[in-house]
Design an enzyme around this catalytic site. Structure first.
Site, mmCIF file in Angstrom:
data_model
loop_
_atom_site.group_PDB
_atom_site.id
_atom_site.type_symbol
_atom_site.label_atom_id
_atom_site.label_comp_id
_atom_site.label_asym_id
_atom_site.label_seq_id
_atom_site.Cartn_x
_atom_site.Cartn_y
_atom_site.Cartn_z
ATOM 1 N N ARG A 34 73.001 -43.487 100.050
ATOM 2 C CA ARG A 34 72.119 -42.203 100.585
ATOM 3 C C ARG A 34 71.389 -41.413 99.797
ATOM 4 N NH1 ARG A 34 75.436 -36.740 102.513
ATOM 5 N NH2 ARG A 34 73.374 -35.784 103.934
ATOM 6 N N HIS A 35 70.270 -41.275 100.258
ATOM 7 C CA HIS A 35 69.224 -40.422 99.419
ATOM 8 C C HIS A 35 69.974 -39.305 98.623
ATOM 9 C CE1 HIS A 35 69.282 -36.953 102.230
ATOM 10 N NE2 HIS A 35 69.312 -37.832 103.263
ATOM 11 N N GLN A 68 70.030 -35.474 97.236
ATOM 12 C CA GLN A 68 69.753 -34.303 97.928
ATOM 13 C C GLN A 68 68.712 -33.781 98.278
ATOM 14 O OE1 GLN A 68 70.041 -30.104 95.677
ATOM 15 N NE2 GLN A 68 71.914 -29.937 96.897
ATOM 16 N N TRP A 70 66.214 -29.521 102.254
ATOM 17 C CA TRP A 70 66.755 -29.171 103.127
ATOM 18 C C TRP A 70 68.216 -29.133 103.338
ATOM 19 C CZ3 TRP A 70 64.091 -29.333 108.942
ATOM 20 C CH2 TRP A 70 62.935 -28.414 108.812
ATOM 21 N N ASN A 71 68.884 -30.075 102.650
ATOM 22 C CA ASN A 71 70.161 -30.376 102.329
ATOM 23 C C ASN A 71 70.357 -28.979 101.405
ATOM 24 O OD1 ASN A 71 70.269 -33.720 101.545
ATOM 25 N ND2 ASN A 71 70.756 -32.708 103.427
ATOM 26 N N ARG A 87 62.392 -38.924 101.567
ATOM 27 C CA ARG A 87 63.723 -38.579 100.754
ATOM 28 C C ARG A 87 64.547 -39.882 100.557
ATOM 29 N NH1 ARG A 87 64.436 -36.400 106.008
ATOM 30 N NH2 ARG A 87 66.503 -36.770 106.819
ATOM 31 N N GLU A 91 67.666 -41.126 109.523
ATOM 32 C CA GLU A 91 68.929 -40.121 109.840
ATOM 33 C C GLU A 91 68.738 -40.205 111.359
ATOM 34 O OE1 GLU A 91 71.527 -39.259 109.883
ATOM 35 O OE2 GLU A 91 71.433 -37.836 108.206
ATOM 36 N N HIS A 126 70.216 -42.980 105.052
ATOM 37 C CA HIS A 126 70.723 -41.539 105.197
ATOM 38 C C HIS A 126 72.328 -41.597 105.709
ATOM 39 C CE1 HIS A 126 66.592 -40.275 105.423
ATOM 40 N NE2 HIS A 126 66.421 -41.449 105.819
ATOM 41 N N GLY A 127 72.670 -40.376 105.683
ATOM 42 C CA GLY A 127 74.134 -40.409 106.119
ATOM 43 C C GLY A 127 74.436 -41.124 107.345
#
Length: 232
Positions: free
Chosen positions: A8-9, A11, A14-15, A60, A87, A182-183
């Site tokens: 996962r990228h 942080q 926007w995180n 990201r 994402e 992504h998550g």
């Protein structure tokens, strides 16, 4: 033995601001850049040398891939960027602060939008500037393919065909494949790899910048899973 590394990228900005990001294109925060570099260092220590890299078309994830590969001195390896690894799309929640959204709609409703398997947030209108139809990186796609919102189920529905058409052939060709994404697109892959139920996957969290290494058998079934950051 085959290795599939899910990363996962790091942080994102926007995180850091606790905002719903989805398909909106933001860069890594300073912390995220450190996490991306650290991911490369962890792979280097583990003796992992990716021979092929997949990433989304969002900055990201791409930057995370490049920064980790730079540590490994493997910027030269083949890389495929594809929107299907994006994402999940957060629809009308895109750009909103998560805490403020919970205050407006209630914690329970926001929890459903964020964590349920099949319930998407409210959709964007097609004329909304945030809709991917207005983003030049998707100009060659059929507009009907571009979502105005997505659930995890919807994300799974686009990730898995890409897994079959591109990731599986890469794993058949190469011993070590890295996916920087992504998550939620990674959770879709985890659900498939680990055979998790719709309910079980909603409780899975994937940390930023933590390489998850799946050792695979010849038939691409999972032999073991290791978090390089946590060592388990």
């Amino acid at each position: 033995m085959k290795r599939l590394i899910l990363l996962r990228h790091g942080q994102s900005t926007w995180n850091l601001e606790n905002r719903f990001t989805g398909w909106h294109d933001v860069d890594l925060s300073d912390q995220g850049r450190l996490e991306a570099t650290r991911a490369g260092e962890l792979m280097q220590t583990a003796g992992i040398a990716p021979q092929m890299v997949f990433t989304s078309v969002l900055t990201r994830a791409i930057r995370t891939a490049f920064m980790s590969l730079d540590v490994l001195d493997r910027l030269w390896v083949p890389m495929l960027k594809d929107w299907r690894l994006n994402e999940r799309h957060y629809g009308a929640l895109t750009g909103l602060n998560k805490s403020e959204t919970a205050a407006e709609y209630g914690d329970e409703q926001v929890h459903v939008w964020r964590r349920s398997f099949a319930t998407p947030p409210p959709p964007l209108d097609t004329d909304d500037a945030r809709h991917p139809r207005h983003d030049p990186r998707y100009a060659d796609l059929d507009p009907a393919q571009l979502p105005g919102t997505e659930s995890l189920k919807d994300t799974l529905a686009r990730v898995m065909p890409f897994h079959a058409s591109d990731i599986v052939p890469a794993l058949e060709r190469y011993d070590s494949v890295l996916i920087a994404a992504h998550g939620n697109s990674l959770r879709a892959l985890v659900k498939h790899l680990e055979g998790l139920s719709d309910e079980a996957i909603t409780g899975v969290e994937i940390a930023t910048g933590d390489p998850l290494v799946y050792e695979l058998n010849a038939d691409l079934s999972v032999r073991s899973k290791t978090s390089l950051r946590d060592g388990a």
